[in-house]
Design a protein around this motif. Structure first.
Motif, mmCIF file in Angstrom:
data_model
loop_
_atom_site.group_PDB
_atom_site.id
_atom_site.type_symbol
_atom_site.label_atom_id
_atom_site.label_comp_id
_atom_site.label_asym_id
_atom_site.label_seq_id
_atom_site.Cartn_x
_atom_site.Cartn_y
_atom_site.Cartn_z
ATOM 1 N N GLU A 151 0.687 -1.432 -0.398
ATOM 2 C CA GLU A 151 0.387 -0.249 -0.073
ATOM 3 C C GLU A 151 0.856 1.391 -0.391
ATOM 4 O OE1 GLU A 151 -3.766 -1.910 2.858
ATOM 5 O OE2 GLU A 151 -2.722 -0.246 3.211
ATOM 6 N N LEU A 152 1.981 1.356 0.721
ATOM 7 C CA LEU A 152 3.099 2.269 0.792
ATOM 8 C C LEU A 152 3.419 2.990 -0.694
ATOM 9 C CD1 LEU A 152 4.533 4.536 2.275
ATOM 10 C CD2 LEU A 152 5.750 2.991 3.088
ATOM 11 N N VAL A 153 3.831 1.878 -0.838
ATOM 12 C CA VAL A 153 4.798 2.064 -2.262
ATOM 13 C C VAL A 153 3.726 2.102 -3.714
ATOM 14 C CG1 VAL A 153 6.865 1.307 -2.249
ATOM 15 C CG2 VAL A 153 5.481 -0.644 -3.031
ATOM 16 N N ARG A 154 2.679 1.658 -3.334
ATOM 17 C CA ARG A 154 1.272 2.077 -3.832
ATOM 18 C C ARG A 154 1.755 4.250 -4.404
ATOM 19 N NH1 ARG A 154 -3.554 4.892 -5.504
ATOM 20 N NH2 ARG A 154 -4.337 4.109 -4.049
ATOM 21 N N ARG A 155 1.000 4.088 -3.345
ATOM 22 C CA ARG A 155 1.049 5.709 -2.327
ATOM 23 C C ARG A 155 2.220 6.824 -3.073
ATOM 24 N NH1 ARG A 155 -2.324 6.857 2.977
ATOM 25 N NH2 ARG A 155 -2.397 9.183 1.286
ATOM 26 N N LEU A 156 3.288 6.487 -2.424
ATOM 27 C CA LEU A 156 4.163 7.050 -2.151
ATOM 28 C C LEU A 156 4.419 6.942 -4.290
ATOM 29 C CD1 LEU A 156 6.720 5.757 -0.049
ATOM 30 C CD2 LEU A 156 6.404 8.178 -0.446
ATOM 31 N N GLY A 157 4.837 6.136 -4.993
ATOM 32 C CA GLY A 157 4.712 5.642 -6.611
ATOM 33 C C GLY A 157 4.205 6.591 -7.436
ATOM 34 N N SER A 158 3.052 6.886 -6.831
ATOM 35 C CA SER A 158 1.746 7.541 -7.609
ATOM 36 C C SER A 158 1.679 9.161 -7.233
ATOM 37 C CB SER A 158 0.625 7.057 -7.068
ATOM 38 O OG SER A 158 -0.778 7.445 -6.896
ATOM 39 N N LYS A 159 2.361 9.177 -5.884
ATOM 40 C CA LYS A 159 2.690 11.191 -5.612
ATOM 41 C C LYS A 159 3.857 11.418 -6.154
ATOM 42 C CE LYS A 159 3.105 14.161 -1.891
ATOM 43 N NZ LYS A 159 1.600 14.960 -2.475
ATOM 44 N N TYR A 160 4.898 10.584 -6.186
ATOM 45 C CA TYR A 160 5.992 11.524 -7.147
ATOM 46 C C TYR A 160 6.700 10.773 -7.818
ATOM 47 C CZ TYR A 160 6.706 12.576 -1.761
ATOM 48 O OH TYR A 160 6.287 13.538 -0.968
ATOM 49 N N GLY A 161 5.978 9.718 -8.636
ATOM 50 C CA GLY A 161 7.098 9.170 -9.449
ATOM 51 C C GLY A 161 8.146 9.626 -9.545
ATOM 52 N N ARG A 162 8.808 9.158 -11.159
ATOM 53 C CA ARG A 162 10.037 9.046 -10.943
ATOM 54 C C ARG A 162 10.650 10.189 -11.535
ATOM 55 N NH1 ARG A 162 11.179 2.974 -14.147
ATOM 56 N NH2 ARG A 162 10.030 1.881 -12.132
ATOM 57 N N ASP A 163 10.137 10.941 -11.479
ATOM 58 C CA ASP A 163 11.492 12.694 -11.751
ATOM 59 C C ASP A 163 12.186 12.862 -10.852
ATOM 60 O OD1 ASP A 163 10.005 12.790 -13.567
ATOM 61 O OD2 ASP A 163 8.556 13.947 -13.435
ATOM 62 N N LYS A 164 12.154 12.824 -9.370
ATOM 63 C CA LYS A 164 13.203 13.664 -8.251
ATOM 64 C C LYS A 164 13.111 12.393 -7.530
ATOM 65 C CE LYS A 164 12.412 18.369 -8.861
ATOM 66 N NZ LYS A 164 11.689 19.972 -9.036
ATOM 67 N N HIS A 165 12.531 11.186 -7.529
ATOM 68 C CA HIS A 165 12.172 10.240 -6.811
ATOM 69 C C HIS A 165 12.002 9.082 -7.066
ATOM 70 C CE1 HIS A 165 10.459 13.283 -4.664
ATOM 71 N NE2 HIS A 165 10.750 13.057 -3.447
ATOM 72 N N ASP A 166 12.684 7.890 -6.556
ATOM 73 C CA ASP A 166 13.573 6.496 -6.462
ATOM 74 C C ASP A 166 12.628 5.793 -5.530
ATOM 75 O OD1 ASP A 166 14.231 4.478 -8.148
ATOM 76 O OD2 ASP A 166 16.489 5.217 -8.345
ATOM 77 N N ILE A 167 11.456 5.572 -6.106
ATOM 78 C CA ILE A 167 10.439 3.804 -5.313
ATOM 79 C C ILE A 167 11.266 3.001 -5.061
ATOM 80 C CG2 ILE A 167 8.729 3.762 -3.950
ATOM 81 C CD1 ILE A 167 9.283 6.916 -3.953
ATOM 82 N N ILE A 168 11.762 2.282 -4.113
ATOM 83 C CA ILE A 168 12.097 1.136 -4.642
ATOM 84 C C ILE A 168 11.786 -0.138 -3.693
ATOM 85 C CG2 ILE A 168 14.096 -0.711 -4.951
ATOM 86 C CD1 ILE A 168 16.603 1.877 -5.616
ATOM 87 N N LEU A 169 11.060 -1.274 -4.061
ATOM 88 C CA LEU A 169 9.941 -1.743 -3.160
ATOM 89 C C LEU A 169 11.216 -3.331 -3.888
ATOM 90 C CD1 LEU A 169 7.818 -3.479 -1.771
ATOM 91 C CD2 LEU A 169 6.723 -4.016 -3.659
ATOM 92 N N VAL A 170 11.112 -3.694 -2.452
ATOM 93 C CA VAL A 170 12.675 -4.886 -2.144
ATOM 94 C C VAL A 170 11.437 -6.277 -1.819
ATOM 95 C CG1 VAL A 170 14.478 -6.304 -1.793
ATOM 96 C CG2 VAL A 170 14.420 -3.571 -2.321
ATOM 97 N N ASP A 171 11.028 -6.873 -1.876
ATOM 98 C CA ASP A 171 10.717 -8.312 -1.980
ATOM 99 C C ASP A 171 11.254 -9.305 -2.120
ATOM 100 O OD1 ASP A 171 7.700 -8.525 -0.090
ATOM 101 O OD2 ASP A 171 8.330 -10.210 -0.928
ATOM 102 N N ARG A 172 11.115 -11.070 -1.364
ATOM 103 C CA ARG A 172 11.902 -11.839 -1.418
ATOM 104 C C ARG A 172 11.225 -12.327 -2.490
ATOM 105 N NH1 ARG A 172 10.746 -14.797 4.184
ATOM 106 N NH2 ARG A 172 8.105 -14.487 4.376
ATOM 107 N N ASN A 173 10.125 -12.686 -2.473
ATOM 108 C CA ASN A 173 8.921 -13.168 -3.576
ATOM 109 C C ASN A 173 8.306 -12.064 -4.638
ATOM 110 O OD1 ASN A 173 8.259 -15.593 -1.862
ATOM 111 N ND2 ASN A 173 7.561 -13.976 -0.764
ATOM 112 N N GLN A 174 8.033 -13.130 -5.526
ATOM 113 C CA GLN A 174 7.385 -12.209 -6.639
ATOM 114 C C GLN A 174 5.757 -11.195 -7.256
ATOM 115 O OE1 GLN A 174 8.678 -14.111 -10.146
ATOM 116 N NE2 GLN A 174 11.061 -13.807 -10.191
ATOM 117 N N THR A 175 5.377 -11.770 -5.954
ATOM 118 C CA THR A 175 4.203 -11.911 -6.121
ATOM 119 C C THR A 175 3.673 -11.340 -4.732
ATOM 120 O OG1 THR A 175 3.561 -14.099 -6.002
ATOM 121 C CG2 THR A 175 3.610 -13.313 -8.131
ATOM 122 N N HIS A 176 2.945 -10.707 -4.714
ATOM 123 C CA HIS A 176 1.755 -10.245 -3.234
ATOM 124 C C HIS A 176 0.463 -11.274 -2.931
ATOM 125 C CE1 HIS A 176 0.263 -7.780 0.284
ATOM 126 N NE2 HIS A 176 -1.212 -8.085 -0.404
#
Ligand SMILES: Cc1cc2nc3c(=O)[nH]c(=O)nc-3n(C[C@H](O)[C@H](O)[C@H](O)COP(=O)(O)OP(=O)(O)OC[C@H]3O[C@@H](n4cnc5c(N)ncnc54)[C@H](O)[C@@H]3O)c2cc1C
Length: 437
Positions: free
Chosen positions: A19-44
């Motif tokens: 939920e957090l990365v969805r909101r961060l990515g959606s607010k900041y996009g990739r211009d000035k920010h880099d939001i990175i999710l790290v998970d040991r699995n490929q699916t949630h």
């Protein structure tokens, strides 16, 4: 020199992290920010659904979210890896080598820089050091474990069905579930729901009467998180289904096909499930020098920043947050992870604009426990219901389902979230009632 983007790394794409990365990515996009999710699995997959996956009444393939596609859609990056260590001096995390199912290295040990780090990698079941649990009991902490339980359950049912067909009228499938919290109670009921349906799937003589489920709770009663009266209703419902509910019964050891209690009783079982308590992930002590509580969870301040490092936040089951004036930490629940994710999002936005961070306020919306399609019990809290209100039946079922619907909307946005809820309803009608493979 090029300007470095502000890098926010979230470790763990579970109930809170995704939920957090969805909101961060959606607010900041990739211009000035880099939001990175790290998970040991490929699916949630939302963890509270795992008991349904384990019993076969939910096909996880339909509810899973692939991180890769989700990341592209919402403007963050996904890295498939398992957090190994945090270096606070250089502000880097290191992920363990990614190994494929043949034992070959896919990606070596990898470093990721962060400006802000959010730890959201959940917890594991607490076996309290009970001998034999790790070797012989099943856990329900992630999808692979739920799938493995379902396969073993189906095999046990096939075996019992075959024995009946070949003249052994006493053949049974015996399941011992240790832990009378929500997970143990929900799984017990779900198993009877699944067993009831098996007859329609080729197991002609197998039904719920061939199932023997024992639910063992060390404390004085099951479901300590809800009112005693409602817990009594749940216990009665379970016993009506055929579950043997054993309260005040502490398990002292687990063997391959039995469980031993403190009173010296041996409970025979074909399958043993451990669903008692939550603690911090294994190996968390070696990851960093951040402060941990005795259960191995990161101690956080009311702002949800870790006590020793303002650039590192923690949420959900891997965090221990005791708010001022409270005696106990916030409970490890999906609603806590959801609220903490929203709060960290707000605080990270405040950091970007130089505003002071706000303290977290936990709103307990109550606790609901689903006894499969048989019943739902629990309590709702809030202004709408005028304090705490005990609920049962349809209203409780609706409120219980709303939790997952809110999660779908939080990770997919309104339009997609609502579409998926509708598709989920259609699937319930048109898809098979059980997943048997
Ligand atoms: C069977 C079951 C039923 C439940 N039912 C309910 C319920 O009805 N209501 C309720 O409120 N709560 C329920 N819970 C509890 C609830 O699911 C958790 O409290 C909630 O999921 C915690 O969210 P989280 O974001 O902290 O972690 P999780 O949702 O556990 O997510 C953790 C994520 O981190 C990833 N991860 C783990 N370790 C690492 C690592 N080292 N590196 C990288 N990634 C990592 C995992 O793959 C996962 O994606 C249930 C739990 C279970 C197991």
């Amino acid at each position: 020199m090029t300007d470095q983007k502000t890098q926010i790394v979230v470790v763990g794409g579970g109930a809170g992290g995704l939920e957090l990365v969805r909101r961060l990515g959606s607010k900041y996009g990739r211009d000035k920010h880099d939001i990175i999710l790290v998970d040991r699995n490929q699916t949630h997959i939302w963890k509270p659904l795992l008991h349904e996956v384990a019993a076969g009444s939910l096909d996880a393939n339909l509810d899973e979210v692939g991180y890769g596609g989700h990341a592209v859609r919402w403007g963050y990056r996904f890295f498939n890896g398992t957090l190994e260590s945090i270096d606070r001096d250089t502000k880097h995390i290191t992920t363990a080598p990614l190994i494929d199912d043949q034992g070959r290295e896919v990606i070596g040990r990898h470093k990721i820089r962060y400006d802000y780090l959010v730890l959201a990698f959940g917890g594991v079941s607490n076996d309290f050091g009970t001998p034999g649990v790790r070797e012989h009991a099943q856990f329900l902490e992630h999808r692979a474990q739920a799938d493995s339980f379902r396969q073993r359950l189906l095999n046990a049912c096939l075996r019992a069905n075959h024995e009946h067909n070949t003249g052994n009228a006493d053949a049974r499938v015996r399941i011992c579930i240790i832990g009378g919290g929500a997970t143990g109670v929900e799984l017990s009921a779900e198993l009877y729901n699944a067993a009831k349906a098996l007859r329609n799937y080729g197991l002609e003589v197998f039904d719920e009467s061939k199932l023997e489920v024992t639910l063992v709770e060390a404390g004085p009663r099951i479901l300590p998180q809800i009112d005693a009266e409602l817990a009594g209703v749940a216990k009665h419902e379970l016993e009506q289904l055929g579950v043997s509910v054993r309260e005040n019964t502490q398990v002292v050891s687990v063997a391959e096909h039995s469980v031993e209690t403190k009173q010296g009783e041996i409970i025979p079982a074909d399958l043993i499930v451990w669903a008692a308590g939550v603690k911090g992930a294994d190996g968390v002590n070696e990851m960093s020098d951040l402060e941990l509580n005795r259960l191995g969870q990161f101690v956080v301040k009311p702002t949800l920043q870790t006590t020793l490092d303002d650039h590192i936040f923690a949420l959900g089951d891997c965090a221990s947050c005791t708010l001022p004036g409270e005696e106990r930490p916030i409970p490890p629940r999906a609603q806590s992870a959801h609220q903490m994710a929203s709060h960290i999002f707000d605080n990270l936005c405040r950091v970007q604009t130089g505003k002071p961070l706000k303290d977290f306020v936990y709103k307990d919306h109550g606790s609901l426990v689903s006894l499969s399609r048989f019943s739902t019990v629990g309590s709702l809290m809030g202004n709408l219901v005028g304090g705490r209100m005990a609920v049962e039946g349809r209203l409780a079922r609706w409120a219980y389902q709303s939790l997952y619907r809110m999660h779908l909307i939080a990770i997919h946005g309104w339009w997609r979230g609502v579409s998926l809820i509708v598709i989920g309803h259609v699937n319930q009608i048109v898809r098979p009632k059980l997943k048997l493979h």
